[in-house]
Design a protein around this motif. Sequence first.
Motif, PDB file in Angstrom:
ATOM      1  N   UNK A 114      66.534   1.828  99.590  1.00 16.77           N
ATOM      2  CA  UNK A 114      65.822   0.605  98.639  1.00 16.77           C
ATOM      3  C   UNK A 114      66.955  -0.441  98.044  1.00 16.77           C
ATOM      4  N   UNK A 115      66.767  -1.632  98.456  1.00 19.93           N
ATOM      5  CA  UNK A 115      67.745  -2.485  97.930  1.00 19.93           C
ATOM      6  C   UNK A 115      67.315  -3.804  97.520  1.00 19.93           C
ATOM      7  N   UNK A 116      67.919  -4.917  96.720  1.00 23.68           N
ATOM      8  CA  UNK A 116      67.353  -5.851  96.237  1.00 23.68           C
ATOM      9  C   UNK A 116      68.457  -6.768  95.509  1.00 23.68           C
ATOM     10  N   UNK A 134      53.703  -5.389  90.104  1.00 19.56           N
ATOM     11  CA  UNK A 134      53.805  -5.752  91.626  1.00 19.56           C
ATOM     12  C   UNK A 134      53.819  -4.325  92.496  1.00 19.56           C
ATOM     13  N   UNK A 135      52.911  -4.534  93.283  1.00 16.46           N
ATOM     14  CA  UNK A 135      52.738  -3.285  94.494  1.00 16.46           C
ATOM     15  C   UNK A 135      53.340  -3.752  95.539  1.00 16.46           C
ATOM     16  N   UNK A 136      54.508  -3.015  96.091  1.00 11.61           N
ATOM     17  CA  UNK A 136      55.312  -3.337  97.199  1.00 11.61           C
ATOM     18  C   UNK A 136      55.272  -2.231  98.096  1.00 11.61           C
ATOM     19  N   UNK A 158      63.326  -0.803 102.303  1.00  9.60           N
ATOM     20  CA  UNK A 158      62.687  -1.948 101.835  1.00  9.60           C
ATOM     21  C   UNK A 158      63.796  -2.929 100.991  1.00  9.60           C
ATOM     22  N   UNK A 159      63.776  -4.129 101.038  1.00 10.51           N
ATOM     23  CA  UNK A 159      64.462  -4.853 100.625  1.00 10.51           C
ATOM     24  C   UNK A 159      63.537  -5.924  99.598  1.00 10.51           C
ATOM     25  N   UNK A 160      63.975  -5.935  98.323  1.00 13.96           N
ATOM     26  CA  UNK A 160      63.238  -6.879  97.359  1.00 13.96           C
ATOM     27  C   UNK A 160      64.386  -8.072  97.315  1.00 13.96           C
ATOM     28  N   UNK A 161      64.197  -9.295  97.709  1.00  8.44           N
ATOM     29  CA  UNK A 161      65.181 -10.101  97.959  1.00  8.44           C
ATOM     30  C   UNK A 161      65.374 -10.950  96.347  1.00  8.44           C
TER      31      UNK A 161
END
Length: 915
Positions: free
Chosen positions: A24-26, A117-119, A99-102
Amino acid sequence: MKQLVGLLLFSFISLSAWSQNMKISGTVYDTSGTTPLPDAIAMAVRIKDSVLLDYALTDAQGKFSLSKVPIDTFTLVISHFRFDDKSYYIFGSQENLEINIPNVRLSFKTKELAEVVVYANKNPIYFRGDTLVYVADSFKVGQNAVVEDLLKKLPGITVDADGKIKAQGKEISKVFVDGDEFFGTDPTIATKNLGASGVETVEVYEKKNENAAEGEDETIQIMDLKLKEEAKKGYFGRVSGASDFTQFYEGELLFNRFNGTQKLAVFVLASNTPRSQFDWGDINKFGLDEENGYSQNEDGDWMQKGSNMSGNGVPQTLRAGIYFSDKVGKKKKTKVGFNYSYLNYQLNALSQSYSQYFLTDTSYYSADSTRTLSKNESHTANFTIFSQIDSLTTLEIKPSFQFSNGSTTVSDYSHYLTENALASRSNTISKGTNSDGLSASSEINFTRNFKKDRRSLTLQHKFNYENNTTDGTLLSENLYYLGSTINDTTNQLKNNKNTNHVETVKATYYEPLTKKWKLETEYMFEYSTNAQSKETRNILSTTLTEIDSNFTNSFETTRYQHRVGLAAIYESRKHTVSIGTRARTIQIDNYNIYTATSITQNITNILPRLSYTFKPSKTSHLSARYNTSSMQPSVNSLQPIPDNTNPNRVQIGNPDLKPTYSHRIGMNYNSWNAVTNRNIWSGANFNYTNNAMVDSTVFDADGRQFVKTVNADGNLWTNVYVGSGIGLYKKILEINPGFNASYNKSISYINSLKNERSTFGFNVNFGINFNLDSLSLSTYSSFGRTSPSSTINSSTNQPYTTQEHQVYFSWTLPFWHITLKSDATYTVNGQRSDGYNLNYFIWNASIDKAFLKTENFIISLQGNDMLNQNIIAQRSVSSNIITDYKTKIISRYFLVKMTYKFNNKKEKEEDNDWN
């Protein structure tokens, strides 16, 4: 051995895959979305137990990375001391490892922005308001699966052997397809025939029960199968045939065509195997009530008259139907629907029973053997017109028609023995009936919503008409062994006509008082007439008959009812309260045409009701209710002539019967956790009846019963139940413990003496379900004990037990497109009469092989009752009688079955390809 090694290897690979971690990254920014935030903390917290899985601080560029997060469902929390926290729900899967949340924007703490937020790729289960939604593609099923296979995979939903569906322990009353009933009220037509691949979502919600009778629940549980858009265009279906090439056969055709709002479906089912037995939905769909040869026993099970067991014998069934619906008009605001069903059902049944009759000072026995041959045919047509006249007004019209005919031939032999096992009498009964029936009904609903929120008016008109005629013969011969040496014979012709007409008009108005309170007012008027004539003629010779006035009469009943209701309703997000009462007056005029006498009854009832619902969260539900009801006696109970259709049990009418008055209390609690797949359901019910209609039975010296219905106070029934589903090991394993218990007390009269019978029973059950992508294994065991008691004679206080142990297995091999299925049930009956303590093991198995690139052509070999033990055994206890039944039914046979599934896209008809 190869199969075992393959299974172990497959399980090892699967377990290895589960041990993988997610990444998980962001990048975290301030409120502007342009300035990175260093030193913010990112935490992965597992939802089911709040365990911290991994965490990291953002660097100077606001970036973070978590690499030690196992595949699971967890909350990603982003926190910074100067900003509000932000949370994301992550649903991990093999297809969603990275999963990346930019762009994570944090809001200043001074701003109260509660944003979640559901991702994830897809949420398998979620709530939309009060509707529970399952995303079908999130649950893997085997090749060529139907909707019923899909439902068995959904957490909190159970499907029993008859296709009956429960969600959170509450029974599903109706199954819709895209909001419409599919072939009337029989939900199994949809669940057992529609392919799972065409379903997008399965939605469960509660709906007001528009046709609730007095005392029934005012809401019912609905399941709606929403189809995929691609499934609404084109066609799909299935055709199959099976035979053992000697005696047994099965065949079916299902065709569905969709074109936007237009739907067309056709089905045909022909069979002479147990599959053709009536399921629970058919009882309502085909009107199999007392007028058509079916009745309910004290446990609520449907049993065929003339045969002591349900589901016995050799059946032969042809069922067919067509369904059509479309939206018409320029704005498509009017929906029209039509469905037609045809049924041709035949049954050849043989059953045996052994009964013990207990009187105050003696007892006697009877051994019975019954052969039943029955044929039933019906045509049913339903129409629906629903129009959205404007944004506030709707009109619905629903007419229905049914034509039916049937014939039944019963041969019954009864042998009576004294307390000392001496033969006292034997009785042979031969009777036959031919019946024709016509029924028509209509319902018109007009609803007007006003501009003021929650203010509405509903007008309803209902019409019901039934006309049934039955012609029959009765031949009864008695042979006496003790005392009298005179034998007697009854040889009669019987003709019964019954016409019933009911008109109901109801108006319901809702007026909001405050934002949360509203007032419900109601008025209903009902008018009904019932005419029944019974004519019995004694056969004197082949050409001569005469009227038997003892069994001949004509009776008419006219009924008027006025009912007003008032209720205050409180509605909030968590609480719903309804407090109200109904008051009614009923006038019943009974006229005996033969004796030219009239009986008039004037009844006034006050029927209070109260309900409370508490929803602490969207996944838990607590409700409590209290209501009252009153039931009037039927014309059969009122008509003051004997009915000797069964000469060993002659029924006598009672024109002085009063209506019943019942109090009912119920509670239930349901809770479900979608993430952990753990759910629990529980409930309790209590029912007490004054003026209950009970039997007063007089036994003569030869064991014949003369039964008259009378009123009595003190009948009660109560039960409690609890069940749970507990998902373990990432939902691969689920255990299902359950318990229920009941107690009932009923009053009867035996030879003018009051008899108080009570029964306490309990059942403990436990199930285990193990599910991999291609392998399913489930077990179910139950143990039940019933303890009856009677004040008339303590000899009836004989407890008995029943055990049932089931195993189900299904495995789709990773090669050759082969699926193996097997199910087995072991039943243990204890503490019954000699010859009725039957233990039997029923084992069924099949092997399926799929062909073609699409795998839509399947050849199966099916084995039913492989050990050739099939039998039914059951005990019933009523007032002063204990009866044990056993029935031989269809036993071992093998079928070769071919199935072809087709669609306009020439694609594989399944949810998932295992290869």
